[in-house]
Structures are given as structure tokens and as C-alpha cells.
Design an enzyme around this catalytic site. Structure first.
Site, mmCIF file in Angstrom:
data_model
loop_
_atom_site.group_PDB
_atom_site.id
_atom_site.type_symbol
_atom_site.label_atom_id
_atom_site.label_comp_id
_atom_site.label_asym_id
_atom_site.label_seq_id
_atom_site.Cartn_x
_atom_site.Cartn_y
_atom_site.Cartn_z
ATOM 1 N N ARG A 81 -6.146 0.926 3.923
ATOM 2 C CA ARG A 81 -4.995 1.456 3.192
ATOM 3 C C ARG A 81 -4.589 0.532 2.044
ATOM 4 O O ARG A 81 -4.146 1.007 0.999
ATOM 5 C CB ARG A 81 -3.834 1.728 4.142
ATOM 6 C CG ARG A 81 -3.306 0.533 4.934
ATOM 7 C CD ARG A 81 -2.357 1.047 6.017
ATOM 8 N NE ARG A 81 -1.671 0.011 6.755
ATOM 9 C CZ ARG A 81 -2.131 -0.585 7.840
ATOM 10 N NH1 ARG A 81 -3.354 -0.292 8.284
ATOM 11 N NH2 ARG A 81 -1.409 -1.491 8.492
ATOM 12 N N HIS A 86 0.504 -5.512 2.565
ATOM 13 C CA HIS A 86 1.321 -4.766 3.523
ATOM 14 C C HIS A 86 2.753 -5.279 3.535
ATOM 15 O O HIS A 86 3.031 -6.376 3.048
ATOM 16 C CB HIS A 86 0.712 -4.898 4.919
ATOM 17 C CG HIS A 86 -0.741 -4.530 4.956
ATOM 18 N ND1 HIS A 86 -1.189 -3.285 5.296
ATOM 19 C CD2 HIS A 86 -1.848 -5.263 4.645
ATOM 20 C CE1 HIS A 86 -2.519 -3.253 5.202
ATOM 21 N NE2 HIS A 86 -2.936 -4.444 4.823
ATOM 22 N N HIS A 145 0.824 -1.208 0.000
ATOM 23 C CA HIS A 145 0.000 0.000 0.000
ATOM 24 C C HIS A 145 0.861 1.261 0.000
ATOM 25 O O HIS A 145 2.002 1.267 0.455
ATOM 26 C CB HIS A 145 -0.940 0.001 1.203
ATOM 27 C CG HIS A 145 -0.228 0.071 2.528
ATOM 28 N ND1 HIS A 145 0.291 1.239 3.050
ATOM 29 C CD2 HIS A 145 0.054 -0.896 3.434
ATOM 30 C CE1 HIS A 145 0.850 1.004 4.218
ATOM 31 N NE2 HIS A 145 0.735 -0.293 4.478
ATOM 32 N N GLU A 162 -1.545 -6.604 7.792
ATOM 33 C CA GLU A 162 -0.198 -6.331 8.282
ATOM 34 C C GLU A 162 0.065 -7.130 9.557
ATOM 35 O O GLU A 162 -0.864 -7.611 10.219
ATOM 36 C CB GLU A 162 -0.055 -4.820 8.552
ATOM 37 C CG GLU A 162 1.279 -4.353 9.119
ATOM 38 C CD GLU A 162 2.480 -4.712 8.258
ATOM 39 O OE1 GLU A 162 2.801 -5.921 8.169
ATOM 40 O OE2 GLU A 162 3.101 -3.812 7.687
#
Length: 239
Positions: free
Chosen positions: A60, A188, A9, A87
Site C-alpha cells: 500500500r 504509514h 499511503h 506500519e
């Protein structure tokens, strides 16, 4: 040969503020939005298209995927979302400024938490609002049968992250690659490192030095039968 594109991202609001983010659902910064759009423009210029896309359940990564696909004119392709691509969960460090954390616990300890493969940060308690079990997004996933309360981390090291990514990779993504599908994964730094670790058969000691920049498409060319890596490169280096 099949091509797989990994896209971390764009810069998030908390990246900008130098805070540990993890599973906290923060938006992209204006710079991050532009990084995501530029990734799409770069892919379009190079002639890329996708059959389907995968992302985490964090905005995100979702927004990065959408901004990228909009530039390609492909925002209507099938998209799949999974908490397994989230993440790494930074436990009790989530929300804290990285520099202030280094002052509090020491540079060496914070470096160990951030960069070792098997040492997780300080754990949350289940009473903490930062624990996913106290957040409606994840309770809804439990109701849908997509995760269990036991799946919700109190903290994670990189190996923990890799262990939760692997079942999704094996069950959902590998079959699509084996079918010759053109796949984009927008996720991520650490969940993508987990995928890189599997693709390249890296050891925990090797993967901790791998850095994946924000908003920069990473291309893997794979053998269509074995998914052995034939080549890898950042698309910007071939532009």
C-alpha cells in the site's frame, strides 16, 4: 533549506473495512489509488521534484509512492525499501474489525491499545501465521541480512515503532538530507509519526495526538546543516 515530503499511503482495502492492518500486506482501495495520484498531481502543480524516495516493504505504501511519482514523471528515481518503515505491528488485533474489537474488549481498552504511546496490543505467538517470522517476505530479508529473526515483532506500541524507525532514519535518510537531496518518504501513519516525533522533538504524550491524513503530502522545510524544522505544512493548504 532542504524540503522533505512525507506521504501516508492512500486508503487501503482494510482501512475501508475498518480493520486493524499493521504488517498485513493489503492493497490500496480504488479511493486510495486516486488519493495517491492526486498527491502526485498536487506536487507537480507546485513544482516539486525528487532525487530519491523511501518506502516500507508493504504494497500500500509502495503503490502510493509509484502512483505519486508517475504523476510527476519521476518513477525512475532511486527507491529504497525497508521493513523499518512498516506500519506499527498490531499484534493479535491484526485483521480484526475495530468496532467488533471494541465490543469484545471494551472501548476503553481498545482506545488504550490504539492511542497510548507505550501500551502494545495483545501479543501474537510465534505459531501464528500473522507473525512475520512465518512469512516468506521477511524470511527473505533475513537471508539478505537486512533483518534478523529477533527484529520480527509479536506486537508493537508506538514507541517500539519509533525505536525501529530511528536507526534507518539516522543511517539512510539523514545523510541524503544533509547532502541536499530532495526526499520523498511514502509510508504509514505510525512510522511517519515516528519521523515527525524525531523532527519536532516531540514527547510520547505529544505525538499520540498527531494525526496524518492519507494521501496528503506533508512538507517539512529544514535547515540544510542542522535539519532543524523551519516550517511545516500540508501542501493542499498552500495550493
Amino acid at each position: 533549506m532542504v524540503k522533505l515530503v512525507l506521504l501516508r499511503h492512500g486508503q487501503s482495502a482494510w482501512n475501508l473495512e475498518n480493520r486493524f492492518t499493521g504488517w498485513t500486506d493489503v492493497p490500496l482501495s480504488p479511493k486510495g489509488e486516486e488519493e495517491a495520484k492526486e498527491a502526485g498531481r498536487l506536487l507537480k502543480k507546485a513544482g516539486y521534484s525528487f532525487d530519491l524516495a523511501f518506502s516500507s516493504v508493504l504494497m500500500r505504501a509502495n503503490n502510493t509512492m509509484n502512483f505519486c511519482l508517475e504523476q510527476l514523471g519521476e518513477n525512475d528515481i532511486p527507491k529504497s525499501y525497508s521493513w523499518r518503515l512498516n506500519e506499527r505491528h498490531y499484534g493479535a488485533l491484526q485483521g480484526l474489525n475495530k468496532a467488533e474489537s471494541a465490543v469484545k474488549w471494551g472501548d476503553e481498552q481498545v482506545h488504550i491499545w490504539r492511542r497510548s504511546a507505550d501500551v502494545p496490543p495483545l501479543s501474537l505467538t510465534k505459531e501464528d501465521e500473522r507473525w512475520p517470522g512465518n512469512q516468506q517476505k521477511y524470511l527473505d530479508l533475513v537471508k539478505k541480512g537486512e533483518m534478523s529473526m529477533e527484529d520480527m515483532p509479536l506486537t508493537e506500541c508506538l514507541i517500539d515503532t519509533a525505536n525501529r524507525v530511528k536507526p534507518y532514519w539516522d543511517a539512510k535518510i539523514v545523510p541524503e538530507l544533509n547532502a541536499g537531496k530532495k526526499v520523498l518518504i511514502a509510508a504509514h501513519g505510525n512510522s511517519l509519526r515516528a519521523i515527525v516525533m524525531m523532527l519536532e522533538h516531540l514527547t510520547p504524550e505529544q505525538i499520540i495526538s498527531v494525526e496524518i491524513p492519507t494521501g496528503s503530502p506533508l512538507v517539512y522545510e529544514l535547515d540544510e546543516k542542522t535539519l532543524k524544522v523551519l516550517d511545516k505544512y500540508y501542501l493542499k493548504d498552500r495550493a
